[in-house]
Write a protein that holds these residues in place. Sequence first.
Motif, mmCIF file in Angstrom:
data_model
loop_
_atom_site.group_PDB
_atom_site.id
_atom_site.type_symbol
_atom_site.label_atom_id
_atom_site.label_comp_id
_atom_site.label_asym_id
_atom_site.label_seq_id
_atom_site.Cartn_x
_atom_site.Cartn_y
_atom_site.Cartn_z
ATOM 1 N N GLY A 50 0.785 -1.228 0.000
ATOM 2 C CA GLY A 50 0.000 0.000 0.000
ATOM 3 C C GLY A 50 0.814 1.273 0.000
ATOM 4 N N GLY A 51 2.013 1.261 0.594
ATOM 5 C CA GLY A 51 2.780 2.501 0.672
ATOM 6 C C GLY A 51 2.004 3.546 1.454
ATOM 7 N N ARG A 52 1.754 4.698 0.826
ATOM 8 C CA ARG A 52 0.935 5.716 1.485
ATOM 9 C C ARG A 52 -0.476 5.213 1.741
ATOM 10 N NH1 ARG A 52 4.957 8.466 -0.624
ATOM 11 N NH2 ARG A 52 5.513 10.544 0.162
ATOM 12 N N ALA A 53 -0.904 4.200 1.007
ATOM 13 C CA ALA A 53 -2.233 3.615 1.198
ATOM 14 C C ALA A 53 -2.205 2.425 2.148
ATOM 15 C CB ALA A 53 -2.813 3.197 -0.153
ATOM 16 N N TYR A 54 -1.256 2.406 3.044
ATOM 17 C CA TYR A 54 -1.161 1.378 4.093
ATOM 18 C C TYR A 54 -2.406 1.459 4.979
ATOM 19 C CZ TYR A 54 1.235 -1.385 7.764
ATOM 20 O OH TYR A 54 1.602 -2.341 8.673
ATOM 21 N N VAL A 55 -2.755 0.345 5.592
ATOM 22 C CA VAL A 55 -3.944 0.280 6.446
ATOM 23 C C VAL A 55 -3.519 0.064 7.895
ATOM 24 C CG1 VAL A 55 -6.058 -1.004 6.971
ATOM 25 C CG2 VAL A 55 -5.389 -0.601 4.587
ATOM 26 N N ARG A 56 -4.097 0.851 8.791
ATOM 27 C CA ARG A 56 -3.860 0.683 10.227
ATOM 28 C C ARG A 56 -5.111 0.054 10.844
ATOM 29 N NH1 ARG A 56 -1.331 5.490 13.707
ATOM 30 N NH2 ARG A 56 0.484 4.615 12.618
ATOM 31 N N ARG A 57 -4.922 -1.041 11.551
ATOM 32 C CA ARG A 57 -6.027 -1.719 12.236
ATOM 33 C C ARG A 57 -5.734 -1.736 13.731
ATOM 34 N NH1 ARG A 57 -5.469 -4.521 7.368
ATOM 35 N NH2 ARG A 57 -7.407 -4.562 6.130
ATOM 36 N N ALA A 58 -6.724 -1.315 14.522
ATOM 37 C CA ALA A 58 -6.528 -1.256 15.968
ATOM 38 C C ALA A 58 -7.869 -1.293 16.677
ATOM 39 C CB ALA A 58 -5.779 0.024 16.354
ATOM 40 N N GLU A 59 -8.000 -2.179 17.641
ATOM 41 C CA GLU A 59 -9.171 -2.244 18.525
ATOM 42 C C GLU A 59 -10.484 -2.318 17.743
ATOM 43 O OE1 GLU A 59 -9.042 0.646 21.686
ATOM 44 O OE2 GLU A 59 -6.851 0.599 21.754
ATOM 45 N N ILE A 85 -4.610 12.454 11.984
ATOM 46 C CA ILE A 85 -5.054 11.918 13.273
ATOM 47 C C ILE A 85 -6.116 10.860 13.004
ATOM 48 C CG2 ILE A 85 -6.044 12.478 15.530
ATOM 49 C CD1 ILE A 85 -5.253 15.445 14.900
ATOM 50 N N TYR A 86 -5.884 9.648 13.483
ATOM 51 C CA TYR A 86 -6.815 8.535 13.312
ATOM 52 C C TYR A 86 -7.542 8.333 14.634
ATOM 53 C CZ TYR A 86 -3.408 7.932 9.606
ATOM 54 O OH TYR A 86 -2.574 8.168 8.546
ATOM 55 N N PHE A 87 -8.860 8.284 14.591
ATOM 56 C CA PHE A 87 -9.572 8.137 15.857
ATOM 57 C C PHE A 87 -10.882 7.380 15.669
ATOM 58 C CE2 PHE A 87 -10.711 12.191 13.985
ATOM 59 C CZ PHE A 87 -12.054 12.405 14.257
ATOM 60 N N GLY A 88 -11.238 6.636 16.710
ATOM 61 C CA GLY A 88 -12.500 5.920 16.762
ATOM 62 C C GLY A 88 -13.317 6.451 17.925
ATOM 63 N N TYR A 89 -14.606 6.633 17.703
ATOM 64 C CA TYR A 89 -15.447 7.195 18.770
ATOM 65 C C TYR A 89 -16.845 6.590 18.729
ATOM 66 C CZ TYR A 89 -17.348 10.308 15.095
ATOM 67 O OH TYR A 89 -17.942 10.823 13.955
ATOM 68 N N ARG A 90 -17.501 6.643 19.885
ATOM 69 C CA ARG A 90 -18.848 6.095 19.997
ATOM 70 C C ARG A 90 -19.854 7.015 19.312
ATOM 71 N NH1 ARG A 90 -16.705 5.396 25.046
ATOM 72 N NH2 ARG A 90 -17.744 7.282 25.817
ATOM 73 N N LYS A 91 -20.822 6.401 18.650
ATOM 74 C CA LYS A 91 -21.901 7.181 18.050
ATOM 75 C C LYS A 91 -22.766 7.769 19.153
ATOM 76 C CE LYS A 91 -22.252 4.372 13.830
ATOM 77 N NZ LYS A 91 -23.159 3.518 13.012
ATOM 78 N N GLN A 92 -23.471 8.832 18.804
ATOM 79 C CA GLN A 92 -24.334 9.500 19.777
ATOM 80 C C GLN A 92 -25.562 10.034 19.048
ATOM 81 O OE1 GLN A 92 -22.720 12.314 22.908
ATOM 82 N NE2 GLN A 92 -23.676 13.829 21.563
ATOM 83 N N SER A 143 -4.605 7.878 17.424
ATOM 84 C CA SER A 143 -3.176 7.863 17.112
ATOM 85 C C SER A 143 -2.966 8.906 16.026
ATOM 86 C CB SER A 143 -2.714 6.477 16.637
ATOM 87 O OG SER A 143 -3.358 6.125 15.430
ATOM 88 N N PHE A 144 -1.715 9.196 15.733
ATOM 89 C CA PHE A 144 -1.475 10.194 14.697
ATOM 90 C C PHE A 144 -0.109 9.980 14.069
ATOM 91 C CE2 PHE A 144 0.165 12.084 18.598
ATOM 92 C CZ PHE A 144 1.355 12.697 18.204
ATOM 93 N N VAL A 145 0.054 10.543 12.869
ATOM 94 C CA VAL A 145 1.347 10.565 12.211
ATOM 95 C C VAL A 145 1.673 12.009 11.848
ATOM 96 C CG1 VAL A 145 1.140 8.224 11.309
ATOM 97 C CG2 VAL A 145 0.430 10.162 9.887
ATOM 98 N N THR A 146 2.965 12.298 11.723
ATOM 99 C CA THR A 146 3.460 13.631 11.405
ATOM 100 C C THR A 146 4.402 13.521 10.198
ATOM 101 O OG1 THR A 146 5.476 13.488 12.746
ATOM 102 C CG2 THR A 146 3.429 14.111 13.899
ATOM 103 N N PRO A 147 4.992 14.629 9.757
ATOM 104 C CA PRO A 147 5.969 14.531 8.673
ATOM 105 C C PRO A 147 7.103 13.546 8.951
ATOM 106 C CG PRO A 147 5.314 16.807 8.950
ATOM 107 C CD PRO A 147 4.668 16.043 10.070
#
Length: 549
Positions: free
Chosen positions: A43-52, A347-354, A457-461
């Motif tokens: 994927g390169g820049r199209a890599y996938v992050r999986r968490a929780e 910034i990658y984030f998961g949150y509960r619906k409301q 989580s997040f990534v920077t330059p």
Amino acid sequence: MSDTNSRKTAIVIGSGIGGIACAIRLQSLGFDTSLLEKLDAPGGRAYVRRAEGFTFDMGPTVLTVPHFIEELFSLERDHAMLGLPDFPPEILGDDKRITSGISGGPNTSRYLEIIPILPFYRIYFDDGTFFDYDADPVRVREQIKALAPEDLDGYERFHEAARAIFNRGFLELGYTYFGNVGRMLGVVPDLLKLGAVQPLFSLIKKYFKSDKMRQVFSFEPLLVGGNPMKVPAIYAMIHFVEKTWGIHFARGGTGALVAAMITKFEEMGGTTRLNAGVTRINVEKRGGKRVATGVTLESGETIAADLVVSNADYATTYMKLIDKKHRTINRDALVKFRKQSMSLMVIYFGYRKQAGDPDLQHHNIILGPRYEELLTDIFERKILAPDFSQYLHIPTLTDPSLAPEGHHAAYTLIPVPNNHSDLDWSKVGEGFKDKVLTFLEERGYIPNLKERLVYESFVTPDYFEQVLSSYVGNGFGVEPVLTQTAFFRPHNRSEDVSNLYLVGQSTQPGGGTPSVMMSAKMTAREIAKDFAVDPAVVNGVPEPLSVAA
């Protein structure tokens, strides 16, 4: 080349979308192709992050020109299809736009589902108003009338100007490889006549009076690493590219597209190797020429090949993978001379619906209080400004499977300076991340966000520079300014080393998912010419090779 005993071999370094697309095309040209990736997944820049339980696309999320995808999935081993028109007549008319969920043909649907997204983007202004950007001519004009009625006439004139630039710049010249200055000079008069070489924002200001409409119709180059103040006006064609073929989403995320492309490549007989970082492109002198002969991996293993294609960053390819004695051009000076695109904080984030959550869309552009000055801070001053704009992506509005039940997976992307700045992201990253999330909460985009967060989580330059090996952490290769466009952009065929080629966002035609797919076809055509690959031989049909742009 159809004889297995005489089949030539190819190596592609890097499994970004451009690299995989090129590898597929090389298989279709009759090469035995190995795709080498230094990470643990493609994927390169199209890599996938999986968490929780969350799935996050780490990079590109906007798909357009879906027939490019369909063409890749239509290729077969030893079946190059080079003679086909790049833009078949049946897909060009307004009444025949490709907007179907199967990406315009049956072959894509064998591997994945492509879903049209409407609106393309919801663009939020700092005063809380918004503009839903899509191809509906009635709705677009209604919104302009409501937000900036003084710009209705200007929009009509801009629409025609953008159409003319699209027709010449994309439909006629889109696949043109500018390998020599003569070819570039041949098209300059037409581009001057269209006003396509002036800065995009200068063109926009001729047609729109309101700041809001100027922002709506100029922001898109940011999605490919360009500063709207500096990119040439030929980038106005992006408006018509999206209008003509729509914006699409791969169910399962862009990572599902990457996985499908890898499946296709391997079905065609290609080989993918992960955790196979390349430390050197091997070069030999033969008859006075420097010739690429293969690569050396981090493990010390040497792999021979008849040709090498690098999907790595242009600067990294030349400065780190090729011994200086084999660089016939002063690449050190050239790399320092070329301007690099801005970088990103994501910034990658998961949150509960409301219940009662605001009506956000799949793609949201949230503009800050400044536009021109903020762009200058990012691209020219290279400072982290007190304000920011962002692209908020919430794919679970379309595909809930990307998050646990009752949750959303999202990312927000903020353009920031590349690492030519003096920023120490290890010190400023965490605070900036908190500032952005607080903004989303306090401005009401995602109320009570912090108490609903279950993952972040997040990534920077630094991620782009250290993990993706991107020079000074650039997000999109060299910056697409006029002096780094077409012939002046890094070439897809190396001038230093024979049998070495480049593909992807650093090369022609530029950044963005459709462009890197076009880059793959351009590079494959140059290889076909150099290796005298005749589709008549590959396909068993007595017709001459056609590689016209």
